[in-house]
Write a protein that holds these residues in place. Structure first.
Motif, short mmCIF file in Angstrom:
data_model
loop_
_atom_site.label_atom_id
_atom_site.label_comp_id
_atom_site.label_asym_id
_atom_site.label_seq_id
_atom_site.Cartn_x
_atom_site.Cartn_y
_atom_site.Cartn_z
N ALA A 153 0.85 -1.19 0.00
CA ALA A 153 0.00 0.00 0.00
C ALA A 153 0.88 1.24 0.00
O ALA A 153 1.84 1.33 0.77
CB ALA A 153 -0.91 0.01 1.22
N LEU A 154 0.57 2.17 -0.88
CA LEU A 154 1.27 3.45 -0.92
C LEU A 154 0.28 4.55 -0.57
O LEU A 154 -0.83 4.59 -1.09
CB LEU A 154 1.89 3.71 -2.29
CG LEU A 154 3.00 2.74 -2.69
CD1 LEU A 154 2.44 1.56 -3.48
CD2 LEU A 154 4.11 3.43 -3.48
N ILE A 155 0.69 5.45 0.32
CA ILE A 155 -0.20 6.47 0.88
C ILE A 155 0.26 7.85 0.42
O ILE A 155 1.44 8.18 0.52
CB ILE A 155 -0.18 6.43 2.41
CG1 ILE A 155 -0.45 5.01 2.93
CG2 ILE A 155 -1.19 7.41 2.99
CD1 ILE A 155 -0.14 4.84 4.41
N GLY A 156 -0.69 8.65 -0.07
CA GLY A 156 -0.28 10.00 -0.44
C GLY A 156 -1.30 10.72 -1.28
O GLY A 156 -2.51 10.46 -1.22
N GLU A 157 -0.79 11.62 -2.10
CA GLU A 157 -1.65 12.53 -2.86
C GLU A 157 -1.31 12.46 -4.34
O GLU A 157 -0.14 12.48 -4.72
CB GLU A 157 -1.44 13.96 -2.37
CG GLU A 157 -2.22 15.00 -3.14
CD GLU A 157 -1.94 16.42 -2.66
OE1 GLU A 157 -2.83 17.27 -2.82
OE2 GLU A 157 -0.85 16.68 -2.13
N CYS A 158 -2.34 12.39 -5.17
CA CYS A 158 -2.19 12.58 -6.60
C CYS A 158 -2.88 13.89 -6.96
O CYS A 158 -3.98 14.17 -6.48
CB CYS A 158 -2.78 11.44 -7.40
SG CYS A 158 -2.58 11.63 -9.19
#
Length: 301
Positions: A8-13
């Motif tokens: 899982a990768l967490i962040g903003e696009c």
């Protein structure tokens, strides 16, 4: 490590606008952990699953993002859609040497409430069962104080259950109220990191480290530290051993956007497939050298 790891990768696009020399704007999507997620999925091939964790709006741009991510093979089960909200936006201006300047419009972006909504409770609980959880310094900044604290508790639980935590430092001063606030936030999560993918210039800017030796000395108990140094040699410390892997030279740099993100993705993919730190760094250099020869964050498949 599981031969079919759940990542899982967490962040903003964000909505990405590339400002061309002609004055035209080319619209696409990008963001550090999203870039890493796409490149990680491509590099892993049929190995494992890659899910992206974020919050978007209910607008047409958010729809297009989700469609693009699905086409790239990313899992969307951890993507929240918040009514009436919008994603952030940024513009890339690139000079004749390929160096870029960013202009951001992101203060009201939906991702800022990613871990404060009612749906966040089940998402955070699910994250603790992943084999790998990946986030960045930008993730820390956009989540806000409450979101960061919830993320920290999830990282602790992930490691307790046998998962690995991977962190890319990506320090952006304009996202923080002060350098002291950023340092405090970084220090709280760094104690729960297994693999640190650090850009040396960001370590200097945030903590004032004078050289690579000071960076390594700052993380004595971390299992794996990778020091990204642009076109210079990548330095790695893993299981007590040290490695130095030269970067690959290219004839012309077009756009350095996502160079570090793509390196991190290819490095992690190689390690997850059993590659040595040296082989992983070479894979990172190889992908980054291709990315910097194409405009924008995500190159064509």
């Amino acid at each position: 490590m599981n031969t079919q790891p759940r990542i899982a990768l967490i962040g903003e696009c964000m909505i990405e606008l590339q400002h061309r020399a002609s004055g035209d704007l080319q619209q696409s999507f990008g963001g550090d952990t999203l870039n890493a997620a796409v490149y990680l999925r491509r590099e892993l091939g049929a190995v494992g699953t890659v899910d992206y964790v974020t919050a978007l709006g209910d607008d047409s741009f958010s729809d297009a993002m989700c469609q693009q991510w699905a086409e790239e093979g990313l899992g969307l089960g951890m993507v929240q859609r918040l009514p009436g909200r919008l994603p952030g936006l940024y513009c890339i201006q690139t000079d004749a040497n390929g160096e870029r300047k960013f202009l951001y419009w992101r203060n009201e972006a939906a991702v800022r409430d990613c871990f404060t909504t009612p749906a966040a409770e089940s998402i955070l609980a699910a994250l603790a069962d992943y084999d790998v959880v990946y986030f960045s310094g930008i993730t820390l900044a956009v989540l806000g104080e409450v979101g960061r604290e919830r993320l920290l508790q999830t990282l602790i639980e992930t490691r307790r259950r046998g998962g690995q935590v991977v962190f890319d430092n990506n320090y952006r001063p304009r996202l923080w109220a002060s350098v002291e606030a950023a340092r405090a936030a970084y220090h709280r999560v760094l104690a729960e990191v297994d693999i640190a993918l650090l850009t040396e210039d960001d370590e200097r800017a945030l903590f004032g480290y004078a050289d690579s030796e000071q960076v390594f000395a700052a993380y004595p108990s971390m299992a794996e530290v990778v020091l990204k140094r642009g076109a210079d040699v990548c330095l790695i410390r893993c299981a007590g051993a040290r490695f130095a892997v030269p970067a690959l030279k290219v004839d012309k740099v077009v756009d350095t956007t996502a160079a570090g993100d793509s390196f991190s993705a290819a490095y992690l993919a190689s390690r997850l497939k059993g590659g040595s730190p040296e082989a992983a760094a070479l894979a990172g250099h190889r992908l980054a050298s291709r990315v910097i020869q194409v405009p924008g964050a995500l190159i064509p498949k």
